[in-house]
Design a protein around this motif. Structure first.
Motif, short mmCIF file in Angstrom:
data_model
loop_
_atom_site.label_atom_id
_atom_site.label_comp_id
_atom_site.label_asym_id
_atom_site.label_seq_id
_atom_site.Cartn_x
_atom_site.Cartn_y
_atom_site.Cartn_z
N GLN A 153 1.18 4.20 -2.90
CA GLN A 153 0.93 5.62 -2.60
C GLN A 153 2.15 6.48 -2.94
O GLN A 153 2.00 7.66 -3.29
CB GLN A 153 0.59 5.78 -1.11
CG GLN A 153 -0.64 5.02 -0.64
CD GLN A 153 -1.90 5.38 -1.40
OE1 GLN A 153 -2.07 6.52 -1.83
NE2 GLN A 153 -2.79 4.41 -1.59
N ASP A 188 0.85 -1.20 0.00
CA ASP A 188 0.00 0.00 0.00
C ASP A 188 0.88 1.25 0.00
O ASP A 188 0.67 2.19 -0.79
CB ASP A 188 -0.90 -0.03 1.24
CG ASP A 188 -2.06 0.95 1.17
OD1 ASP A 188 -1.86 2.06 0.67
OD2 ASP A 188 -3.15 0.60 1.64
N TRP A 189 1.91 1.27 0.86
CA TRP A 189 2.82 2.42 0.93
C TRP A 189 3.55 2.62 -0.39
O TRP A 189 3.70 3.75 -0.87
CB TRP A 189 3.84 2.20 2.07
CG TRP A 189 4.73 3.37 2.31
CD1 TRP A 189 4.51 4.41 3.19
CD2 TRP A 189 5.99 3.65 1.67
NE1 TRP A 189 5.56 5.31 3.13
CE2 TRP A 189 6.48 4.87 2.21
CE3 TRP A 189 6.75 2.99 0.72
CZ2 TRP A 189 7.69 5.44 1.82
CZ3 TRP A 189 7.96 3.56 0.31
CH2 TRP A 189 8.43 4.76 0.86
#
Length: 414
Positions: free
Chosen positions: A216, A212-213
């Motif tokens: 992003q 997820d990081w």
């Protein structure tokens, strides 16, 4: 849906659970219901400190809880939720552990990276390294590192307390310090994502948060030198999200010496990597099979280590960092390449591996990574304005040339 009641029930279960109770991943099927639950959680966590232990992945609409009454939640919210256990996942532990010198590693030469450096050194390519962190003081890494993130303690740098992540980082992008250690893509930029503790252990939720990081922060490639036998819906969902965001995930197959292998390497959206020995044979410890996309050097690989040292290690982890580095060399020249195109190019430009007695080539999957051939074919595809897939098919014809296998075919449809 009664969002207050949902969080109150979850909080009661968390308080009642023992310290050894399994963690859970709670995923909402409806985006609107997830948004409602997320809003309620944000407003409640300041009043109910227990809810601060809950972590969030907006990418897959999930909450990660230290303990949850799965049965009660499913009884009440069966139409709205899916719940799975947050399994433990391990780095693919190396099989050799020797002090290493800092000469040019044989694996770097085996994939012909030095011959490729006149065309590309991986400059500006952002590599997410989901692992145990990295030694930021290492002289061969200090110019290759971005700040990254520590998912185990957000207030700290992603410092390595195990060694595995530093070894991976050295093979990826060591940049010739005082003792001349070199990585495959010495001018790539590494973003350490510390998801694993000092024992090389993490939860699936930590990996989901790591991917997820990376999404992003617009990472270009993710190196994942770890795996588990369990199939996880949450992990697969976030892998698919990264794939659709244009991020290639390169994952190690595992060190069980068997046909078949670990997840996430077995997901069709990843690039699965097995290990070769010094004789260009599939290493005895490496998992293998038609789902393997490419093999990289994995036996007796010297690289960086903790306290500014060096160590020699073996494993599919080491093979994966060679392949990720080769991919970075190509992406520096072709930044718009999709994960599917990258996978096909890696397969089609690979060299045939040497067979052991009784082995059949088709049973092994892909061939040996070749960075120089990868760049030649990739550049030709750009100049000819053709697709990478068609250019790869007309390339030198590595051992993956006749068929990309069921895994690659499934990825093409994803």
């Amino acid at each position: 849906m009664d969002y207050y009641g949902f969080w109150q029930m979850l909080l009661e279960e968390m308080k009642a659970a023992s310290k050894s109770a399994p963690r859970h991943i709670v995923t909402f099927n409806d985006p609107r219901m997830y948004a409602g639950a997320l809003s309620q959680w944000k407003s409640l966590k300041s009043k109910k400190p227990g809810l601060r232990q809950v972590q969030v992945s907006t990418l897959i609409r999930a909450f990660f809880v230290p303990a949850a009454g799965a049965e009660r939640l499913m009884d009440r919210y069966a139409d709205s939720l899916s719940i799975e256990e947050d399994h433990r996942i391990k780095v693919h532990s190396p099989l050799a552990d020797k002090s290493g010198s800092a000469l040019m590693p044989w694996g770097i030469r085996a994939i012909r990276a030095p011959q490729a450096w006149s065309r590309s050194t991986g400059v500006h390519v952002k590599i997410g390294v989901i692992d145990t962190g990295v030694d930021f003081r290492h002289p061969d890494l200090r110019h290759s590192l971005a700040s990254g993130v520590n998912l185990l303690n957000r207030g700290m740098m992603p410092l390595d307390d195990n060694g595995h992540g530093t070894h991976i980082a050295g093979t990826l992008a060591a940049a010739g310090g005082a003792r001349n250690m070199m990585g495959v893509a010495p001018r790539a930029l590494l973003y350490p994502v510390k998801a694993f503790d000092h024992n090389g252990s993490a939860y699936v939720s930590d990996i989901v948060l790591g991917i997820d990081w990376c999404v992003q922060n617009k990472i270009d490639i993710i190196n994942m030198s770890f795996g588990m036998r369990n199939r996880s819906k949450a992990l697969h969902d976030v892998v698919i999200k990264a794939y659709r965001a244009g991020i290639a995930i390169i994952a190690s197959a595992g060190n069980d010496g068997k046909r078949g292998g670990d997840y996430p390497a077995r997901y069709p959206e990843t690039i699965a990597v097995g290990a070769l020995d010094r004789r260009q044979r599939v290493a005895a410890f490496s998992n293998r099979g038609p789902y393997i996309d490419v093999y990289g050097p994995g036996e007796g690989i010297p690289s960086c280590w903790l306290r500014e040292g060096y160590k020699e290690m073996s494993g599919t982890s080491m093979a994966t960092s060679h392949v990720t580095g080769a991919a970075a060399l190509l992406l520096a020249l072709r930044p718009g390449l999709s994960p599917r195109e990258l996978k096909l190019l890696l397969r089609r430009t690979a060299s045939p591996v040497r067979l052991r007695k009784g082995q059949r080539r088709a049973s092994l999957g892909g061939g040996a990574a070749d960075a120089l051939r990868l760049l030649r074919v990739g550049i030709r595809a750009r100049r000819g304005n053709g697709s990478a897939a068609s250019a790869a098919g007309s390339g030198a014809g590595g051992s993956g040339g006749s068929s990309s296998g069921a895994k690659a075919a499934a990825a093409a449809k994803a």
